[in-house]
Design an enzyme around this catalytic site. Structure first.
Site, PDB file in Angstrom:
ATOM      1  N   ASP A   1       0.866  -1.168   0.000  1.00 59.52           N
ATOM      2  CA  ASP A   1       0.000   0.000   0.000  1.00 59.52           C
ATOM      3  C   ASP A   1       0.912   1.231   0.000  1.00 59.52           C
ATOM      4  OD1 ASP A   1      -3.192   0.626   1.665  1.00 59.52           O
ATOM      5  OD2 ASP A   1      -2.088   1.761   0.149  1.00 59.52           O
TER       6      ASP A   1
HETATM    7  C1  GLC Z   1      -4.319   4.240  -0.248  1.00 61.57           C
HETATM    8  C2  GLC Z   1      -5.183   3.062   0.120  1.00 61.57           C
HETATM    9  C3  GLC Z   1      -5.193   1.978  -0.913  1.00 61.57           C
HETATM   10  C4  GLC Z   1      -4.985   2.575  -2.292  1.00 61.57           C
HETATM   11  C5  GLC Z   1      -3.590   3.143  -2.326  1.00 61.57           C
HETATM   12  C6  GLC Z   1      -3.247   3.801  -3.674  1.00 61.57           C
HETATM   13  O1  GLC Z   1      -3.681   4.784   0.879  1.00 61.57           O
HETATM   14  O2  GLC Z   1      -4.961   2.451   1.383  1.00 61.57           O
HETATM   15  O3  GLC Z   1      -6.436   1.288  -0.787  1.00 61.57           O
HETATM   16  O4  GLC Z   1      -5.130   1.574  -3.289  1.00 61.57           O
HETATM   17  O5  GLC Z   1      -3.369   4.097  -1.287  1.00 61.57           O
HETATM   18  O6  GLC Z   1      -4.017   4.954  -3.852  1.00 61.57           O
END
Ligand code: GLC
Length: 731
Positions: A273
């Site tokens: 993430d």
């Molecule tokens: C965010 C979220 C995740 C998302 C990622 C990219 O913080 O936790 O669900 O896909 O960043 O945007």
């Protein structure tokens, strides 16, 4: 899941042989697409790199994937730099958070889960994939498959609620929908079950918080939806921000390698993430950036999102011997195989056709699907005196801050919605207004604040009306990432409006806007009728009008328990009995609160339609289930009402005595069926011991002989059980 899903073929082997350490590390980097930035930056940090630098990085082979930018023409520009100007010509992957719709916005996933129709979610995911790939994307960071048992957590909106079986069904359906039948097709969108794992179990419902859970709860509640998504063909997984029993998920070797690769044989790619590897230092799990890189990569995290750590530190870690070169080659091989799997080496410009983008930018079929999905997601909690559906000729007052609103239509994680096509409640109700009916619209208050004269105007409108449609709930920004709430009630200004309107005595129908279960209070709880309308997306107004005016009999059911009060959280239907369960005869010194019993105001699985459904007794075909046998369970369901209705018939099970205490009920099956007035249907489910299995006290997974109770019921709190016994395994 077999390893040949991602063949690391000779072409990839020859690439690996020619790649430098820096180019290999570059393929493992995922960065914000500053070449095609979209308006709001929903990620916590605004990426300081600009378009020119990103293109330089692509040209130099320092980045293999960009995310959260769209546009086919500019996507071609990026791909041309990758393929024609870099040393090895490796195409880039273009990803985004396309969670519940692209230009056409569908209900939030929690709303769609209420339909109890995974096939509907498959259809909306497929439509989303058509629009997303037309807009220059190969990969979506969805579905979120986190099981959410605490409604204080804001990200339950992105998932399928509190139940594991329902979560598995929707996880698999969404993966099938996004990816389609052929990954090499121009409209195939790579799916990513997230957030691995147990993100929905954060303590206190506070986002990013620690997670303390037993092995049994991890394996029986939180992991199955990921397995279902991978079994449906997902080839990427995203790690979670939280730790699990002290080990951060993004550096959790037991999970990322032990479970994913070892137990499940997952051949795909694990992506972090957003800066989750960087956050290992904040967790106190890594000394510094280099240590964080070493821990995340060797635990099994293939791709690093946004931190830049892999480019910065992996080459040196390999040269120092701390990261074996074969480990790096394996990860890079998986990423290259992923690109090969969607045909990028054969057609780098797939999904980068501006003509197709223009054609797919507004598809009537998707609007119709959005309206269908939205109305099939609406849950009717109560309907006293049959106030719904509204009849013709009525004077209707639409009151509340969501009446005309278009800023709280789409729900969380909607980055690319075409706002010009959003239908407000007012617009939808006016379009569907029955003959001789009238509609007066009054905001009454703001989302969180009173309006000068607002309540007075609302009271006057209520007094002049036969019925009030009260459009209240949570502002859209109250759910989604980093939106945990300590109290899951309506904003006080809205509650005050509700009390004043109800005091007029005009019947009230609540049109609830919500991204989670809410603790309904006072006049909202006591309204004559309540429709849970979640965030329904582009076609909100038309979908609500379809239900309110009787064009569609509501058929959805709650995927999350609505509690009596916030203080009950985390509350979920499949909780253990405790040693002191409250009984009708005895409440003193029993498992309950001073103010409320250990129950929900509206239980998981609850929902009404415009028909009237009666259940006959549940019957088992035999009093015993042989260890290797099967047992049929059946009940007759009848529509004794005057309207056609769809019913979600639910199968629940309770294991009376086991080596670990078991939930009072667990959903083991569901079937949605349409019943005409007077029609009845015998619904039959088949059980075998596989459905009775759980992580036993000794850590093994399986069933245990003994007594079970089984229900076929309209919710997790309804019906009387039948009993049967699972016999001992044959000697
Ligand atoms: C965010 C979220 C995740 C998302 C990622 C990219 O913080 O936790 O669900 O896909 O960043 O945007």
């Amino acid at each position: 899941m077999s390893n040949d899903a991602l063949p690391v073929d000779s072409r990839i082997q020859s690439l690996l042989a020619r790649m430098t350490l820096e180019e290999k590390a570059g393929q493992l980097g995922v960065f914000a697409d500053m070449v095609r930035p979209f308006a709001p930056d929903v990620n916590p940090e605004t990426n300081m790199r600009n378009a020119a630098q990103v293109l330089d990085d692509v040209r130099a082979g320092r980045v293999g994937t960009l995310f959260n930018g769209v546009g086919a023409a500019q996507g071609r520009q990026i791909q041309r730099v990758a393929v024609e100007e870099s040393r090895l010509g490796i195409p880039v992957l273009l990803a985004a958070d396309v969670i519940h719709g692209m230009r056409t916005v569908f209900p939030i996933p929690l709303g769609e889960a209420a339909s109890f129709e995974p096939e509907l979610a498959e259809r909306t995911a497929r439509a989303t994939a058509v629009e997303a790939t037309a807009a220059g994307l190969h990969w979506t960071f969805a579905p979120a498959v986190d099981v959410a048992r605490d409604q204080r957590w804001g990200r339950g909106a992105e998932g399928a609620g509190e139940d594991t079986l329902l979560g598995c069904a929707f996880a698999a359906a969404r993966v099938r929908g996004f990816q389609g039948d052929d990954l090499r097709a121009a409209d195939a969108l790579l799916a990513t079950p997230k957030h691995f794992a147990a993100y929905g179990a954060v303590a206190g419902g506070m986002d990013y918080n620690y997670v303390e859970i037993s092995d049994g709860t991890l394996h029986d509640v939180h992991l199955p939806p990921f397995k279902a998504a991978l079994d449906a063909g997902a080839l990427t997984v995203m790690t979670a921000f939280n730790d699990i029993n002290g080990v951060p998920a993004s550096a959790n070797q037991a999970l990322l390698t032990g479970v994913l690769r070892g137990q499940w044989g997952f051949p795909g790619v694990v992506v972090s993430d957003y800066t989750a590897d960087m956050e290992l230092v904040a967790h106190g799990y890594a000394e510094d950036d280099r240590d964080a890189t070493l821990r995340a990569f060797t635990a099994g995290m293939d791709m690093s999102m946004q931190s830049g750590f892999y480019a910065a530190h992996l080459p040196a870690l390999v040269e120092s011997g701390q990261v074996p070169l074969p480990l790096l080659d394996a990860a890079v091989g998986r990423v290259l195989a992923l690109k090969a799997a969607i045909g990028l080496f054969d057609d780098p410009y797939r999904s980068l056709d501006p003509a197709r983008e223009a054609d797919a930018s507004h598809l009537e079929a998707h609007e119709a699907l959005a309206r269908e999905a939205a109305r099939r997601s609406i849950v009717l909690l109560k309907n006293e005196g049959g106030v719904l559906p509204l009849a013709g000729g009525q004077r209707i007052a639409l009151v509340g801050p969501f009446a005309r609103d278009l800023d709280n239509i789409e729900g969380c994680w909607t980055l690319f919605g075409d706002r010009t096509r959003y239908v407000s409640l007012e617009a939808g109700l006016r379009a569907g207004l029955p003959a001789e009916a009238s509609l007066q619209v009054v905001d009454g208050c703001g989302l969180e604040t009173a309006l000068e004269g607002g309540i007075e105007a609302a009271v006057a409108a209520a007094r002049a009306a036969d019925v009030v449609l009260l459009a209240v709930g949570e502002p859209q920004r109250y759910s989604g990432e980093a939106q945990s709430r300590t109290r899951i009630e309506l904003p006080p200004a809205q509650q005050a409006l509700a009390e004043a309107v109800a005091a007029t005595g005009t019947p009230v129908v609540v049109l609830l806007r919500n991204g989670r279960a809410l603790a309904l209070e006072g006049a909202v709880r006591d309204a004559q009728a309540i429709l849970v309308t979640w965030f329904l997306g582009s076609q909100t107004g038309h979908a609500v009008a379809d239900v309110v005016f009787g064009g569609y009999s509501p058929s959805a059911r709650l995927p999350v328990s609505f509690p009596h009060a916030s203080g009950q959280q985390p509350y979920f239907y499949n909780h253990p009995r405790t040693g002191r369960p409250e009984t009708p005869q005895m409440s003193e010194f029993k498992a309950r609160w001073r103010e409320y019993p250990n129950t929900a105001l509206y239980p998981f699985g609850h929902g009404l339609g415009y028909g009237r459904i009666e259940y006959g007794p549940v019957r088992v075909d035999a009093p015993v289930l042989e260890w290797d046998g099967a047992l049929k369970v059946r009940a007759t369901v009848r529509n004794v009402g005057a309207c056609m209705a769809e019913e979600v018939v639910q199968l629940y099970l309770h294991d009376r005595v086991a080596s670990r205490v078991r939930p009072v009920r667990e959903l083991k099956g569901f079937r949605k069926l349409a019943l005409a007035p007077g029609q009845s249907c015998e619904v039959v489910f088949e059980l075998d011991r596989g459905q009775l299995a759980f992580t036993r006290a000794d850590g093994s997974f399986g069933a245990e002989p003994g007594r079970f109770e089984v229900w076929i019921a309209p919710s997790a709190a309804a019906g009387e059980p039948a009993g049967f016994e699972l016999l001992q395994p044959p000697a």
